[in-house]
Scaffold this active site. Structure first.
Site, PDB file in Angstrom:
ATOM      1  CB  CYS A  61      10.412   2.951   7.915  1.00  0.00           C
ATOM      2  SG  CYS A  61      10.708   3.608   6.260  1.00  0.00           S
ATOM      3  CG  ASN A  62       9.928   0.803   3.031  1.00  0.00           C
ATOM      4  OD1 ASN A  62       9.475   1.855   2.608  1.00  0.00           O
ATOM      5  ND2 ASN A  62      11.236   0.556   3.081  1.00  0.00           N
ATOM      6  CG  ASP A  63       3.482  -1.650   8.299  1.00  0.00           C
ATOM      7  OD1 ASP A  63       2.823  -2.331   7.485  1.00  0.00           O
ATOM      8  OD2 ASP A  63       3.227  -1.602   9.512  1.00  0.00           O
ATOM      9  CG  PHE A  64       3.837  -2.262   1.457  1.00  0.00           C
ATOM     10  CD1 PHE A  64       3.585  -1.568   0.284  1.00  0.00           C
ATOM     11  CD2 PHE A  64       5.157  -2.600   1.749  1.00  0.00           C
ATOM     12  CE1 PHE A  64       4.611  -1.220  -0.580  1.00  0.00           C
ATOM     13  CE2 PHE A  64       6.191  -2.261   0.897  1.00  0.00           C
ATOM     14  CZ  PHE A  64       5.922  -1.564  -0.273  1.00  0.00           C
ATOM     15  N   GLY A  65       1.072  -2.089   5.433  1.00  0.00           N
ATOM     16  CA  GLY A  65      -0.218  -2.248   6.093  1.00  0.00           C
ATOM     17  C   GLY A  65      -0.394  -3.585   6.782  1.00  0.00           C
TER      18      GLY A  65
END
Length: 434
Positions: free
Chosen positions: A374-378
């Protein structure tokens, strides 16, 4: 390949509101924390197609405003009785940030990671060789961004006296959200950080301990000829192992217990150990809701205790999967408030600060409960999650799989064990070896 990695810059990232005083200046270390002082920083990482380094640094500074203990340092005090004491100073000293380039390394080199360690991949992590007691002069969190030919790897190492895996992944989740959505003003981010506090009422702090930097009286020898492999278990095979274990057991077994028991039995079968030898399955237990009174689920810090299931090799191999899974289940059920506090009180009376754990154990770290993807930094979600040094025979790092309800394991084993597992048709029926 290691020499192909070039460090572009090293810097310190401070909390954005560095001059604004934090609500807590000092965090006392518990027996759980102090017993880890000789262990190396734990290291994890995420693989992406693209990342903007400057935006990462800026958002990290914002995230450290809330997760301020990570920007602190350990403080060591010398006592009059030839002992030392430690605490965490929340002084905003900052986080070490490394920007590196490895233009000849491709995504596939990491995704297909297999073979001898340390190899090139160790250089993708910033805290290799650093012990927890080094936190007096090194940052408690370290970050390295490595740009590859066709992707980017974010590696981070953390001092496990300041945070356990539950806390560190909550921090990564928050950091990625800030970076992608500029959500520093959100209600969630503005809430006060809950710290674990002091829950050992019968123990006075600061605890006096022998200096962990002095030479330990005994060592656990770690083999140097280790290999890494990725084990993948599909949703279908997770369900099959779960059903098999529960059919054989007289108590409810979870899916992860069934899979871990299966891997444990398979590894021990090919280990060459004698039937009389003991083997252990070491598993981190989140104690937040097990303590009395329970702590906030969101509380930050190291609130993890290692549970140990112990059997002989003969017992493990003579019994089936269900029995092995029951040993893990019973161990987990036994991790109570009373046991935790008894451990702490006994530890203070007989202080032991180990260098490592036994090389004949299955040492499970991380958890499938952490939603690493879930760790979408953009710039899109991670392609893969991986672990770095320290390498240990029998280490098994658990990750949630990309496929629904699947599991990934990063295993570190002796080459002869790897060779036998690759040829083991029964093992490969349920586990794919990458």
């Amino acid at each position: 390949m290691e020499e192909e990695l070039v460090v572009i810059s090293k810097s310190i990232v401070n909390p954005r509101s560095l001059k604004k005083p934090t609500s807590v200046k000092k965090i006392q270390l518990t027996p759980w924390d102090l017993s880890r002082l000789r262990f190396g920083y734990l290291q994890r990482g995420l693989l992406f197609h693209k990342i903007e380094v400057k935006q990462l640094q800026a958002s990290l500074s914002v995230a450290l405003d809330r997760f301020y203990p990570l920007a602190g340092r350990l403080v060591k005090l010398k006592n009059d009785d030839d002992t030392v004491s430690f605490f965490i100073s929340c002084d905003g000293s900052g986080v070490e940030f490394v920007h590196a380039v490895a233009k000849n390394i491709e995504l596939s080199d990491v995704l297909e990671l297999s073979g001898s360690v340390p190899g090139f991949f160790a250089s993708f992590f910033p805290a290799t060789g650093i012990k927890n007691y080094h936190g007096v002069s090194r940052s408690l969190l370290m970050v390295q961004v490595t740009e590859m030919k066709d992707g980017v790897f974010i590696g981070f190492g953390y001092n496990s006296t300041v945070a356990d895996a539950t806390s560190i992944w909550k921090f990564i989740n928050a950091w990625s959200e800030i970076c992608s959505k500029d959500s520093s003003g959100s209600q969630t981010f503005q809430r006060r950080l809950h710290l674990k506090g002091w829950f050992f009422d019968e123990i006075d702090y600061p605890i006096h301990i022998p200096d962990p930097e002095t030479k330990p009286t005994s060592y656990v020898t770690t083999p140097t000829n280790l290999q890494e492999k990725m084990f993948h278990v599909t949703k279908e095979n997770v369900l099959k192992l779960d059903a098999k274990a529960n059919d054989e057991a007289d108590q409810k077994i979870s899916s992860i217990q069934a899979v871990l028991a299966y891997i444990w039995r398979s590894m021990v079968k090919h280990s060459g150990m004698s039937r009389e030898e003991e083997t252990h399955c070491r598993l981190p237990i989140n104690m937040r809701q097990r303590l009395n009174p329970p702590l906030e689920e969101e509380c930050f810090g190291n609130v993890s205790q290692t549970g140990i299931a112990t059997v002989t090799v003969g017992e493990l191999l003579d019994h089936g999967l269900g029995w092995a899974a029951m040993q893990i289940n019973n161990m987990e059920l036994s991790q109570t408030d009373e046991k935790a506090k008894a451990f702490a009180e006994n530890w203070v009376k007989n202080i032991k600060i180990p260098v490592s754990v036994g090389s004949k154990d299955l040492v499970v770290t991380n958890s499938h409960r952490f939603d690493v993807y879930c760790n979408d930094f953009g710039w899109g979600k991670p392609i893969a999650a991986r672990a770095g040094p320290p390498y240990l025979n029998g280490r098994l790092v658990v990750f949630k799989g990309i496929g629904e309800a699947s599991l990934d394991f990063q295993a570190c084993l002796l080459p002869q064990v790897v060779e036998k597992l690759v040829k083991d048709a029964e093992f490969n029926e349920y586990v794919s070896i990458v």
